[in-house]
Design an enzyme around this catalytic site. Structure first.
Site, PDB file in Angstrom:
ATOM      1  N   SER A  25     -10.229  -0.467   6.646  1.00 29.27           N
ATOM      2  CA  SER A  25      -9.581  -0.383   5.323  1.00 29.27           C
ATOM      3  C   SER A  25      -8.837  -1.614   4.846  1.00 29.27           C
ATOM      4  O   SER A  25      -8.425  -1.656   3.693  1.00 29.27           O
ATOM      5  CB  SER A  25      -8.622   0.791   5.297  1.00 29.27           C
ATOM      6  OG  SER A  25      -9.342   1.960   5.041  1.00 29.27           O
ATOM      7  N   LYS A  79       0.846  -1.207   0.000  1.00 29.55           N
ATOM      8  CA  LYS A  79       0.000   0.000   0.000  1.00 29.55           C
ATOM      9  C   LYS A  79       0.876   1.250   0.000  1.00 29.55           C
ATOM     10  O   LYS A  79       1.881   1.317   0.733  1.00 29.55           O
ATOM     11  CB  LYS A  79      -0.917  -0.020   1.228  1.00 29.55           C
ATOM     12  CG  LYS A  79      -1.964   1.089   1.236  1.00 29.55           C
ATOM     13  CD  LYS A  79      -2.908   0.967   2.436  1.00 29.55           C
ATOM     14  CE  LYS A  79      -4.016   2.002   2.406  1.00 29.55           C
ATOM     15  NZ  LYS A  79      -4.960   1.867   3.542  1.00 29.55           N
ATOM     16  N   SER A 109      -9.938   1.751   2.360  1.00 26.14           N
ATOM     17  CA  SER A 109      -9.010   2.486   1.538  1.00 26.14           C
ATOM     18  C   SER A 109      -7.932   1.631   0.875  1.00 26.14           C
ATOM     19  O   SER A 109      -7.318   2.083  -0.093  1.00 26.14           O
ATOM     20  CB  SER A 109      -8.342   3.578   2.385  1.00 26.14           C
ATOM     21  OG  SER A 109      -7.510   3.006   3.366  1.00 26.14           O
TER      22      SER A 109
HETATM   23  N1  GLN Z   1     -13.456   4.166   5.546  1.00 28.62           N
HETATM   24  C1  GLN Z   1     -12.949   4.654   6.792  1.00 28.62           C
HETATM   25  C2  GLN Z   1     -12.550   6.100   6.646  1.00 28.62           C
HETATM   26  O1  GLN Z   1     -12.763   6.647   5.602  1.00 28.62           O
HETATM   27  C3  GLN Z   1     -11.813   3.814   7.246  1.00 28.62           C
HETATM   28  C4  GLN Z   1     -10.583   4.079   6.483  1.00 28.62           C
HETATM   29  C5  GLN Z   1      -9.422   3.306   6.996  1.00 28.62           C
HETATM   30  O2  GLN Z   1      -9.567   2.294   7.684  1.00 28.62           O
HETATM   31  N2  GLN Z   1      -8.247   3.795   6.694  1.00 28.62           N
HETATM   32  O3  GLN Z   1     -12.043   6.700   7.561  1.00 28.62           O
END
Ligand code: GLN
Length: 486
Positions: free
Chosen positions: A178, A79, A154
């Site tokens: 995410s 990532k 994400s």
């Molecule tokens: N979808 C969540 C957010 O937008 C979690 C994102 C994540 O775990 N990095 O904050």
């Protein structure tokens, strides 16, 4: 042998060890697959084919020298918020588009120590803020099962790469879901370890009391091997836990008879797709068939507050973490302002995307004098309540099982202009994140041809129990290592 990209990491390892294939051949197979499908998937921001082939040669030398590990020669996606020395690391933001780190993150160094091969830096929502990978300054990733759909987020690039055969395993990060949500939407296994299990040295920060790195793979064994490789204490991260790490692979293939599984009522909400409900019900029956004691009387009444708590705490911490991007220290800078403050303002106005700005504003507001007690402090108190409920539940249960996401993958563009609809993707993953508990998403079948994920939440540092249940479940369910044909 051609289709080597179809192998799981452990299958590939067996072939590498037996010298049926070389690491260079395996990497070449992945790179050819990338060339063929990447234009339709866009799983990566930066590809590193030359580096990968160099690392693959090094891996072959390790096999020859007898110093190979289970990850030696395995092609991995990383990532793009995981810092890699000499390889551009952007967090999918324009503000870091030219940032080439001078050092390696702990997790990448661990992978390299094990001899893994990096295919490239995976796409993501900018600074990991999102659930669809649409908030990437480099354009969205596409779900390999149907490229009109999102892969989740994400860590959507990491999940899409694994599902498309563009790597065998990947690293993602999880702040509120995410790793688990994109794994669920792409038919992969995603493992978010206990907060503090894995060092965040060299991880671009979003919400520091929530962020954790973890693996995405095509089956439980592969994510277990990955987590074994990256776990453990690192003095460079003061939140990294000094407790000894269990050898997780030891818990593969174990019986689950008599284990107590709690199923919280509050997770079966309106808005959950009927196909998801059906797969989860079947999964619970499967666990019962394996001899688990499945109890549906569990109640976690604070569950409904996790979303509100998260969307106060995560943006607050983000607003502090992202203050460092001022156009002076890293990456992009806009000098059109004419003075120091005006340049800083221009850099941030043009460097950050809309969702990131929204979070910075929410967070700055929640932390400002006069509002701190009403929002941030209150959210932290409710967080403690959520923790206590889980604590009590783990007195009675070995694991808690829920859906990972209320829906399967949705069309690109469907939710991107409605932040609240986007935030609702995380209702099932946020509570474990807020509590800091480990949780895994494991595929449990299809709904209308698209993957559904089952979430298994464990007690603090009880990753072993999660591996044990997930592996037994995966075997019984028969859904593993599904690559999308494309
Ligand atoms: N979808 C969540 C957010 O937008 C979690 C994102 C994540 O775990 N990095 O904050």
């Amino acid at each position: 042998m051609t289709d080597l990209w179809r192998l799981t990491a452990h299958e590939a390892h067996e072939k590498l060890r037996a010298r049926e294939i070389s690491a260079v051949e395996l990497t070449e197979s992945i790179l050819a697959r990338v060339e063929r499908v990447e234009p339709r998937v866009h799983a990566y921001i930066t590809l590193t084919p030359e580096l990968a082939l160099e690392q693959a040669k090094d891996a072959d030398a390790r096999f020859a020298a007898g110093t190979a590990t289970p990850l030696t020669g395995i092609p991995v996606g990383v990532k793009d918020l995981i810092v890699t020395k000499g390889v551009r690391t952007t967090a999918a933001s324009k503000i870091l588009e030219n940032f080439v780190p001078p050092y390696d993150s702990h997790v990448y160094a661990q992978l390299r120590r094990a001899g893994a091969v990096m295919v490239g830096k995976a796409n993501m929502d900018e600074f990991a803020m999102g659930s669809s990978t649409e908030h990437s300054a480099f354009g969205p990733s596409h779900n390999p099962w149907d490229t009109r759909l999102v892969p989740g987020g994400s860590s959507g690039g990491s999940a899409a790469a694994v599902a498309a055969g563009e790597c065998l395993v990947a690293l993602g990060s999880d702040t509120g879901g995410s790793i688990r949500q994109p794994a669920s939407l792409c038919g992969n296994v995603g493992f978010d370890p206990t907060y503090g299990r894995v060092s965040r040295y060299g991880i671009i920060a979003f919400g520091s009391s929530l962020d954790q790195v973890g693996p995405i793979g095509r089956d439980v064994e592969d994510v277990t091997t990955m987590l074994d490789c990256i776990s453990g204490h690192d003095p460079r991260d003061s939140t990294s836990n000094p407790e000894p790490v269990a050898d997780l692979r030891h818990y593969l293939g174990r019986d689950v008879r008599g284990l107590r599984v709690g199923v919280p009522k509050e997770y079966f909400i309106e808005g959950m797709e009927p196909g998801v409900t059906a797969r989860i019900e079947e999964s619970l029956a499967l666990l019962e068939g394996l001899g688990c004691i499945v109890d549906r009387d569990l109640s976690l009444p604070s569950t409904e507050h996790a979303l509100a708590v998260y969307y106060i705490i995560a943006p607050s911490e983000a607003s502090a973490n992202l203050a460092r991007y001022d156009g002076v220290k890293y990456g992009f800078s806009d000098h059109s302002g004419g003075s120091m403050w005006a340049d800083m303002e221009a850099t941030r106005a043009h460097g950050f995307g809309a969702e990131v700005k929204r979070r910075i504003m929410l967070g700055t507001y929640a932390l400002s004098a006069g509002y701190y007690d009403a929002y941030y402090l209150k959210a932290q108190k409710v967080r403690t309540l959520i923790n206590r409920e889980f604590e009590a539940a783990f007195q009675k249960y070995d694991v808690i099982v829920t859906p990972t996401s209320p829906t399967v993958a949705f069309p690109i563009g469907a939710k991107v202009d409605d932040p609240f609809a986007m935030y609702l993707n995380d209702v099932y993953t946020l509570p474990a994140s807020v509590a800091g508990l480990p949780a895994m998403s494991v595929p449990c079948g299809l709904s209308a041809g698209l993957p559904v994920g089952l979430q298994i939440i464990g007690n603090f540092f009880d990753e072993p129990r999660i591996v044990q249940v997930a592996h037994a479940f995966e075997r019984a369910c028969g859904f593993a290592n599904r690559v999308a044909e494309l």
